[in-house]
Write a protein that holds these residues in place. Structure first.
Motif, short mmCIF file in Angstrom:
data_model
loop_
_atom_site.label_atom_id
_atom_site.label_comp_id
_atom_site.label_asym_id
_atom_site.label_seq_id
_atom_site.Cartn_x
_atom_site.Cartn_y
_atom_site.Cartn_z
N ILE A 161 7.43 -8.53 -7.82
CA ILE A 161 6.69 -9.37 -6.87
C ILE A 161 6.83 -8.82 -5.45
CG2 ILE A 161 6.50 -11.71 -5.93
CD1 ILE A 161 7.64 -12.74 -8.54
N ASN A 162 7.97 -8.21 -5.16
CA ASN A 162 8.24 -7.67 -3.83
C ASN A 162 8.55 -6.18 -3.94
OD1 ASN A 162 8.87 -7.50 -1.07
ND2 ASN A 162 11.02 -8.02 -1.43
N PRO A 163 7.52 -5.35 -4.21
CA PRO A 163 7.74 -3.92 -4.45
C PRO A 163 7.95 -3.15 -3.15
CG PRO A 163 5.42 -4.39 -4.55
CD PRO A 163 6.09 -5.71 -4.34
N SER A 173 10.06 -3.19 2.13
CA SER A 173 9.55 -4.06 1.08
C SER A 173 8.28 -4.76 1.53
CB SER A 173 10.62 -5.10 0.71
OG SER A 173 10.86 -5.96 1.80
N ARG A 174 7.55 -5.31 0.57
CA ARG A 174 6.29 -6.00 0.89
C ARG A 174 6.54 -7.24 1.74
NH1 ARG A 174 2.41 -7.44 -3.99
NH2 ARG A 174 1.78 -5.26 -3.68
N ASP A 175 7.64 -7.97 1.44
CA ASP A 175 7.95 -9.15 2.25
C ASP A 175 8.23 -8.77 3.69
OD1 ASP A 175 7.64 -10.69 0.04
OD2 ASP A 175 9.78 -11.02 -0.34
N ALA A 212 -0.58 0.70 3.95
CA ALA A 212 0.66 0.84 3.18
C ALA A 212 0.34 0.89 1.69
CB ALA A 212 1.60 -0.32 3.49
N ARG A 213 1.12 1.67 0.95
CA ARG A 213 0.89 1.86 -0.47
C ARG A 213 2.19 1.56 -1.25
NH1 ARG A 213 -3.34 1.39 1.15
NH2 ARG A 213 -5.14 2.77 1.05
N ILE A 214 2.00 1.03 -2.46
CA ILE A 214 3.15 0.74 -3.32
C ILE A 214 3.76 2.05 -3.83
CG2 ILE A 214 3.90 -0.34 -5.49
CD1 ILE A 214 1.76 -2.41 -5.17
N ILE A 215 5.09 2.08 -3.85
CA ILE A 215 5.81 3.24 -4.38
C ILE A 215 6.52 2.83 -5.67
CG2 ILE A 215 7.83 4.70 -3.99
CD1 ILE A 215 7.06 5.08 -1.21
N TYR A 216 6.45 3.69 -6.65
CA TYR A 216 7.13 3.46 -7.91
C TYR A 216 8.27 4.48 -8.07
CZ TYR A 216 2.96 0.71 -8.95
OH TYR A 216 1.94 -0.21 -8.90
#
Length: 391
Positions: free
Chosen positions: A346-348, A359-361, A386-390
């Motif tokens: 939920i907060n990647p 973090s996204r939050d 901004a982009r999500i990182i895995y």
């Protein structure tokens, strides 16, 4: 571990006191016995009708009094020992908690699917250990289909057992059969197996020199591009066949540690090839639980004393962070440097345009409409970039 050390200290005190009392009692009883024996010998030398003099009567009374006092003193020391022994039981009660269920959840294995999964994990553990009869019996009684999980471990256990007896043939056949997959993993298993076979020929002496050379030409030559230096060392052993390789600069290649290394290498590569963990999942869980349990019991006791036990619902996360050591870290984690929280689905973690990650939050809290100033550099940017990182 601290609890065990505390109990061990009390046990050491008991053993020390036992030893001192035993030594003191033995020495005291020997003195009393020797004194009475000397007195008996002296009286036996007197004539049969001889009456004891007042002096001899006094010596007899003193000997009896000394024996009585010695027995009373030993009985007192023995009673004092009981208090020291009782402290061991108190130390066990104080340092070990019997109610381990206080840190568990009642609904963990409430559904039949979870029970079946647990039985499969236990069966797999027994198959890994080569305890096929126990695993088959458990699978039969629990109604678990064990054929798919049994087959790979049956073959692996057979090969490992052969390696323990220094039989390389089954392992070489397996490595040749899976050569393509092992090469994709950059595995050196097949070379190490041929290396041990070559060293075995070298150990037989000059009589097997031609056989060793022929074996190197047939099998080791295919690994020249990946293990050139290792092959050069193996060829250097041939120069010392007449004088003995054990007295040469290559004596380290004859060490038994190479067999332990091939055992570990085969286990690691075979498990990786089959998509299995090197260590049993059941062992990992039990060992991790043993490490975490003392800390969980302590925090549970503190929560109950302060009447805040409802804070820990036991469903999503633990109330405290427990470090299980680097060997128990199987996945990369990201902790937000701003909010100091680990990322979740939920907060990647989010990569900003400048390259920094938060973090996204934290991103939502720092963003002001379509403007965001990176907390680590002066670059202003659009939060939408901004982009999500895995990991």
């Amino acid at each position: 571990m601290e609890a065990c050390v505390a109990v061990e200290r009390e046990v050491d005190k008991v053993l020390t006191k036992f030893g001192s009392i035993n030594e003191h009692a033995g020495r005291t009883l020997r003195d009393v016995t020797n004194h009475i024996e000397a007195l008996r010998k002296e009286l036996s030398e007197c004539p049969p009708d001889h009456e004891l003099t007042s002096n001899q009567v006094m010596i007899m009374k003193q000997a009896m009094s000394k024996a009585r006092e010695t027995v009373q003193r030993l009985a007192t020391d023995h009673r004092d020992l009981h208090s020291t022994v009782s402290k061991v039981g108190k130390a066990i009660d104080r340092n070990f908690v019997a109610d381990f269920a206080s840190t568990s959840r009642d609904d963990v294995f409430s559904s039949p699917d979870k029970v079946v999964l647990l039985n499969k994990v236990i069966c797999q553990h027994f198959y890994r250990q080569g305890m096929l009869d126990i695993a088959d019996e458990l699978a039969s009684e629990a109604g678990v289909d064990s054929e798919n999980g049994k087959e790979p471990f049956t073959e692996l256990n057979y090969i490992l057992d052969c390696l323990k007896h220094r039989d390389l043939d089954p392992a070489l056949e397996w490595a040749e059969k899976h050569r393509t997959s092992l090469q994709k993993q950059n595995s050196s298993l097949e070379f190490k197996l041929h290396q041990l076979r070559f060293i075995g020929l070298i150990e037989k002496g000059s009589s097997c020199q031609n056989e060793a050379i022929q074996y190197a030409r047939t099998y080791l030559s295919q690994f020249v591009h990946t293990h050139e230096k290792d092959i050069q060392m193996l060829m250097g052993m041939l120069l010392y066949l007449s004088n003995g390789v054990s007295r040469s600069p290559y004596a380290h290649l004859l060490q038994p540690s190479l067999w332990a290394d091939i055992y570990d290498t085969f286990t690691k590569d075979a498990c990786s090839l089959l998509g299995l963990s090197v260590e049993s999942p059941l062992s990992v869980c039990v060992n991790a639980g043993c490490i975490a349990l003392p800390a969980l019991l302590n925090i549970k006791q503190v929560m109950q004393q302060r009447q805040v036990s409802g804070i820990w619902n036991g469903k999503d996360e633990l109330p405290i962070e427990i470090d299980l050591g680097p060997e128990k870290r199987f996945h990369s984690v990201f902790a937000c440097p701003i909010l100091k929280q680990q990322s979740t689905e939920i907060n990647p973690p989010m990569r900003l345009a400048c390259g920094h990650v938060i973090s996204r939050d934290a991103l939502n809290k720092l963003a002001n409409s379509n403007k965001l100033k990176c907390p680590y550099c002066p670059m202003e940017q659009n939060p939408a970039d901004a982009r999500i990182i895995y990991f």
